[in-house]
Enzyme design. Sequence first.
Site, mmCIF file in Angstrom:
data_model
loop_
_atom_site.group_PDB
_atom_site.id
_atom_site.type_symbol
_atom_site.label_atom_id
_atom_site.label_comp_id
_atom_site.label_asym_id
_atom_site.label_seq_id
_atom_site.Cartn_x
_atom_site.Cartn_y
_atom_site.Cartn_z
ATOM 1 N N THR A 116 1.081 -1.185 -0.126
ATOM 2 C CA THR A 116 0.094 0.140 0.126
ATOM 3 C C THR A 116 0.874 1.245 -0.115
ATOM 4 O O THR A 116 0.978 1.834 0.737
ATOM 5 C CB THR A 116 -1.077 -0.067 1.142
ATOM 6 O OG1 THR A 116 -0.292 -0.094 2.367
ATOM 7 C CG2 THR A 116 -1.965 -1.219 1.364
ATOM 8 N N THR A 147 -0.812 -2.537 5.525
ATOM 9 C CA THR A 147 -1.380 -1.540 6.288
ATOM 10 C C THR A 147 -2.100 -0.352 5.680
ATOM 11 O O THR A 147 -1.664 0.031 4.204
ATOM 12 C CB THR A 147 0.141 -0.769 6.669
ATOM 13 O OG1 THR A 147 1.024 -1.557 7.377
ATOM 14 C CG2 THR A 147 -0.150 0.422 7.403
ATOM 15 N N LEU A 160 15.118 6.827 20.862
ATOM 16 C CA LEU A 160 15.763 8.349 20.558
ATOM 17 C C LEU A 160 16.954 8.242 20.318
ATOM 18 O O LEU A 160 18.041 8.432 21.066
ATOM 19 C CB LEU A 160 15.630 8.461 22.520
ATOM 20 C CG LEU A 160 14.423 9.002 22.992
ATOM 21 C CD1 LEU A 160 14.349 9.248 24.434
ATOM 22 C CD2 LEU A 160 13.766 10.053 22.352
ATOM 23 N N CYS A 209 7.985 2.081 5.602
ATOM 24 C CA CYS A 209 6.769 2.276 6.520
ATOM 25 C C CYS A 209 6.710 3.582 7.260
ATOM 26 O O CYS A 209 5.543 4.151 6.975
ATOM 27 C CB CYS A 209 7.002 1.038 7.417
ATOM 28 S SG CYS A 209 6.958 -0.688 6.846
ATOM 29 N N ARG A 224 14.360 1.944 -0.223
ATOM 30 C CA ARG A 224 12.862 2.859 -0.550
ATOM 31 C C ARG A 224 13.006 3.950 0.348
ATOM 32 O O ARG A 224 13.078 3.758 1.697
ATOM 33 C CB ARG A 224 11.910 2.095 -0.501
ATOM 34 C CG ARG A 224 11.551 1.019 -1.529
ATOM 35 C CD ARG A 224 10.360 0.125 -1.259
ATOM 36 N NE ARG A 224 10.644 -0.771 -0.291
ATOM 37 C CZ ARG A 224 9.821 -1.670 0.111
ATOM 38 N NH1 ARG A 224 8.569 -1.876 -0.316
ATOM 39 N NH2 ARG A 224 10.340 -2.624 0.982
#
Length: 453
Positions: free
Chosen positions: A86, A125, A254, A264, A334
């Site tokens: 997606t 997702t 962090l 993602c 990506r």
Amino acid sequence: MRMTVIGTGYVGLVHAACMADMGHEVLGIDRDADRITALSQGRVPFFEPGLHELLNRNLKSGQLRFTHSLAEAARFARTHFVCVGTPQQPGSHAADLRFVDGVMDELAVHLRDQRGWCLVVGKSTVPVGTATRLADRLCEVAPHAEVAWNPEFLREGFAVHDTLMPERLVAGVVSPRADATLREIYAPMVHAGTPFISTDLPTAELVKLAANSFLATKISFINAMAELCDAMGADVVTLAEAVGRDPRIGRPFLQPGLGFGGSCLPKDVRALVARAEELGLGASVAFLREVDEINMRQRLRTITLAEQLAGGSFSGRNVAVLGAAFKPGSDDVRDSPALAVADGIRCQGARVRVHDPEAADRGRAVFPGLQFTLDVPKACEDADVVLHLTAWPEYGGIDPTELAMVVRRPVILDARHTLDAARWRSSGWTFRAFGRPSPGDPADTGPSESPRR
């Protein structure tokens, strides 16, 4: 149990191989005939630790096989996992649902003629509301079919581990039968103590987007603090350690540096904002737009600092880049921050050589204007500045004294905060990292040339 996994990309192939390794009989489906041939021969189309061994073991045992036929899939099993991509829509921040819609519509036609109840489980997702919409469409064609949603929480580089030993399992279901089916599939994990969270479809869809958005927020927060540290003379690494000791906050993610990328986090943050705006709730997630902007600004800050370290201009300079993958343990390029920086520098007139232990071929295919090599000294030969942009463990083992003999100027920017600054400085390097003081570097008159010169 028999099951199919539709889509043999990153999520689908890992899921198929792991389910087969758990003892299920699995049929993987993909439209790409060449990919099916390669997988059937035990060749994995991307790098993921442990997956090659898992695939070949289960091909040999007969627990796993592959086909391009959805009709065969419908006949093979009553449980079907949909694992297609997606991506972000071109020209929009919203998710592109064409592949999910297409698979559901085609699968429905084949399920229509099958007798008895069946379950279609989405792992892709998707924006909230997608599962209900797809369930309505599916039931119009195949009334005996039901939709559930079972989001994945894989980390590239740890996907096999995360599938076989997940931190939690989330199942969006409509009926007790769907819940029982998924509990049976994941019984080894549940028996081992993995929490199984059964919920409605919208909550299951939102969990993945919310989790990734929260992780992205932590990364952008610490990078914003790094920018403040640069202005105030503070140390962001010590700051992150101290803040992360608070159990309400936690140390993971962090990690100051170049920021997040990959397939993602960036798209999921944007998709959540886009869906909220569609619902008239854009103000509620407006902070996520700033999270995205801070993340993208890190790339520009890296280019700016690299230009300063190269002598004020990239024109005619040689720049070495260590890392092309968006993260270590993967060959995925990506939305790679490393390659975005490398190509941005190239566009400003520098000659850029890139090293990556796994992602060189994929990087070359996407950015043909960059030079790629599998040899670190070759990448750094005559470099005016070296940029550490992907935190591969092997870069921590580089001997800075030896590398200083190869470069033109011993200057390095550690954009991932994983190198030993003291070790590099003691070897004569000018060492920079965002949000960290720079004691012990050569005088501000400019970087010195390497001992070789």
